[in-house]
Design an enzyme around this catalytic site. Structure first.
Site, PDB file in Angstrom:
ATOM      1  N   GLY A   1       0.769  -1.245   0.000  1.00 17.07           N
ATOM      2  CA  GLY A   1       0.000   0.000   0.000  1.00 17.07           C
ATOM      3  C   GLY A   1       0.799   1.293   0.000  1.00 17.07           C
ATOM      4  N   SER A   2       1.999   1.306  -0.551  1.00 18.63           N
ATOM      5  CA  SER A   2       2.789   2.546  -0.536  1.00 18.63           C
ATOM      6  C   SER A   2       2.113   3.636  -1.373  1.00 18.63           C
ATOM      7  CB  SER A   2       4.218   2.294  -1.029  1.00 18.63           C
ATOM      8  OG  SER A   2       4.243   2.040  -2.417  1.00 18.63           O
ATOM      9  N   ASN A   3       1.474   3.284  -2.471  1.00 23.51           N
ATOM     10  CA  ASN A   3       0.735   4.284  -3.241  1.00 23.51           C
ATOM     11  C   ASN A   3      -0.470   4.796  -2.452  1.00 23.51           C
ATOM     12  OD1 ASN A   3       1.734   4.781  -6.103  1.00 23.51           O
ATOM     13  ND2 ASN A   3       1.900   2.559  -5.960  1.00 23.51           N
TER      14      ASN A   3
ATOM     15  N   ARG B   1     -15.880 -15.134  -9.544  1.00 21.18           N
ATOM     16  CA  ARG B   1     -15.602 -13.698  -9.584  1.00 21.18           C
ATOM     17  C   ARG B   1     -16.855 -12.878  -9.338  1.00 21.18           C
ATOM     18  NH1 ARG B   1     -12.508 -12.963 -15.057  1.00 21.18           N
ATOM     19  NH2 ARG B   1     -11.886 -10.902 -14.266  1.00 21.18           N
TER      20      ARG B   1
ATOM     21  N   LEU C   1     -10.747  -7.273 -12.652  1.00 21.08           N
ATOM     22  CA  LEU C   1     -12.186  -7.072 -12.461  1.00 21.08           C
ATOM     23  C   LEU C   1     -12.959  -7.381 -13.739  1.00 21.08           C
ATOM     24  CD1 LEU C   1     -11.699  -3.769 -10.474  1.00 21.08           C
ATOM     25  CD2 LEU C   1     -12.496  -5.952  -9.510  1.00 21.08           C
TER      26      LEU C   1
ATOM     27  N   HIS D   1      -0.338   1.781 -13.194  1.00 22.75           N
ATOM     28  CA  HIS D   1       0.323   0.636 -13.824  1.00 22.75           C
ATOM     29  C   HIS D   1       1.798   0.967 -14.025  1.00 22.75           C
ATOM     30  CE1 HIS D   1       0.683  -2.972 -16.237  1.00 22.75           C
ATOM     31  NE2 HIS D   1       1.387  -2.273 -17.109  1.00 22.75           N
TER      32      HIS D   1
ATOM     33  N   ASP E   1      -5.624  -2.691 -18.442  1.00 28.56           N
ATOM     34  CA  ASP E   1      -4.578  -1.671 -18.610  1.00 28.56           C
ATOM     35  C   ASP E   1      -4.727  -0.887 -19.909  1.00 28.56           C
ATOM     36  OD1 ASP E   1      -2.224  -4.091 -17.275  1.00 28.56           O
ATOM     37  OD2 ASP E   1      -3.490  -2.632 -16.233  1.00 28.56           O
TER      38      ASP E   1
ATOM     39  N   GLU F   1       5.773   6.801  -9.138  1.00 30.99           N
ATOM     40  CA  GLU F   1       4.361   6.499  -8.901  1.00 30.99           C
ATOM     41  C   GLU F   1       3.846   7.339  -7.734  1.00 30.99           C
ATOM     42  OE1 GLU F   1       5.020   1.773  -9.802  1.00 30.99           O
ATOM     43  OE2 GLU F   1       3.242   2.345  -8.640  1.00 30.99           O
TER      44      GLU F   1
HETATM   45  C1  GRF Z   1       3.026  -0.721  -7.805  1.00 34.26           C
HETATM   46  O1  GRF Z   1       4.219  -0.777  -8.509  1.00 34.26           O
HETATM   47  C2  GRF Z   1       1.881  -0.616  -8.767  1.00 34.26           C
HETATM   48  O2  GRF Z   1       2.177   0.068  -9.966  1.00 34.26           O
HETATM   49  C3  GRF Z   1       1.629  -2.045  -9.077  1.00 34.26           C
HETATM   50  O3  GRF Z   1       1.778  -2.713  -7.842  1.00 34.26           O
HETATM   51  C4  GRF Z   1       2.725  -2.008  -7.055  1.00 34.26           C
HETATM   52  C5  GRF Z   1       2.033  -1.772  -5.738  1.00 34.26           C
HETATM   53  O4  GRF Z   1       2.748  -1.130  -4.849  1.00 34.26           O
HETATM   54  N1  GRF Z   1       0.311  -2.292  -9.638  1.00 34.26           N
HETATM   55  P1  GRF Z   1       2.107  -0.616  -3.450  1.00 34.26           P
HETATM   56  O5  GRF Z   1       1.246  -1.728  -2.886  1.00 34.26           O
HETATM   57  O6  GRF Z   1       1.293   0.611  -3.740  1.00 34.26           O
HETATM   58  O7  GRF Z   1       3.289  -0.343  -2.608  1.00 34.26           O
END
Ligand code: GRF
Length: 198
Positions: free
Chosen positions: A13-15, A67, A95, A111, A147, A176
């Site tokens: 979850g870093s993003n 699903r 999805l 992505h 994508d 990102e």
């Molecule tokens: C990121 O590189 C994102 O582009 C890809 O998965 C990774 C997830 O990173 N889909 P995080 O969980 O947000 O750290």
């Protein structure tokens, strides 16, 4: 009224953390209302709780590949949170068209490649394999094609001599963390003009 944002994660979850931290700005046009994971062990859940964001888990495994049933459970959690926007942030379940159509125009994904290059997995290894000198990441609207949706932002990185998929992934991830908050801030204000970062 601030736009309500749900963030879907599968891992660290870093993003998600960068999105939530950026939305802490009182002038931001959106606010986080839910972090939803498909894995109870996703490291991002604890980070979201520490940031004071409500969390929920819909584990995909008990659905054994059904699903539609998995997505019905996702939908039920989302309807409780009533998001205006969904951000997929390292969410690794593909999805179905039906689910995507429900949220089309309101669901974003990040992505780790310069789309339309390298849809799918292993983007860093494929860029190195191809001998690319440039690589990066993309935020796009989610459409039924994987994508594939309209691009809302891209950030570029150089590919350096001696790069491995891991060193390249780390360089892309730093971009990102800049790109996704910038795109969400603009998108939540109703502006779909692409954000381009170097
Ligand atoms: C990121 O590189 C994102 O582009 C890809 O998965 C990774 C997830 O990173 N889909 P995080 O969980 O947000 O750290």
């Amino acid at each position: 009224m601030k736009k309500r944002v749900a963030i879907l994660i599968s891992g660290g979850g870093s993003n998600m953390v960068r999105l939530v931290e950026d939305m802490a700005d009182p002038d931001h046009p959106a606010e986080p209302v839910l972090v939803l994971a498909n894995d109870p062990a996703a490291g991002g859940l604890e980070k979201a709780r520490a940031l004071g964001v409500p969390t929920a888990v819909v584990d995909h495994r008990p659905f054994r590949g059904d699903r539609a049933a998995f997505e019905a459970a996702l939908q039920a959690e989302l309807e409780k949170a009533r998001p205006d926007i969904i951000c997929l942030a390292g969410f690794m379940r593909v999805l179905t068209e039906g689910f995507v159509r429900k949220w089309q125009g309101r669901m974003l994904n990040i992505h780790p490649s310069l789309l339309p290059k390298y849809r799918g997995l292993h983007t860093h290894a494929r860029a190195l394999q191809a001998g690319d000198v440039e690589h990066g990441c993309t935020v796009h609207e989610v459409t039924p094609e994987l994508d594939d949706g309209p691009i809302l932002g891209q950030a570029r990185v150089p590919v350096k001599p001696g790069d491995t998929p891991e060193t390249l992934a780390a360089r892309v991830l730093r971009q990102e963390h800049r790109l996704y908050p910038a795109v969400l801030r603009r998108f939540a204000a109703g502006d779909r003009t692409p954000v381009m970062l170097d």
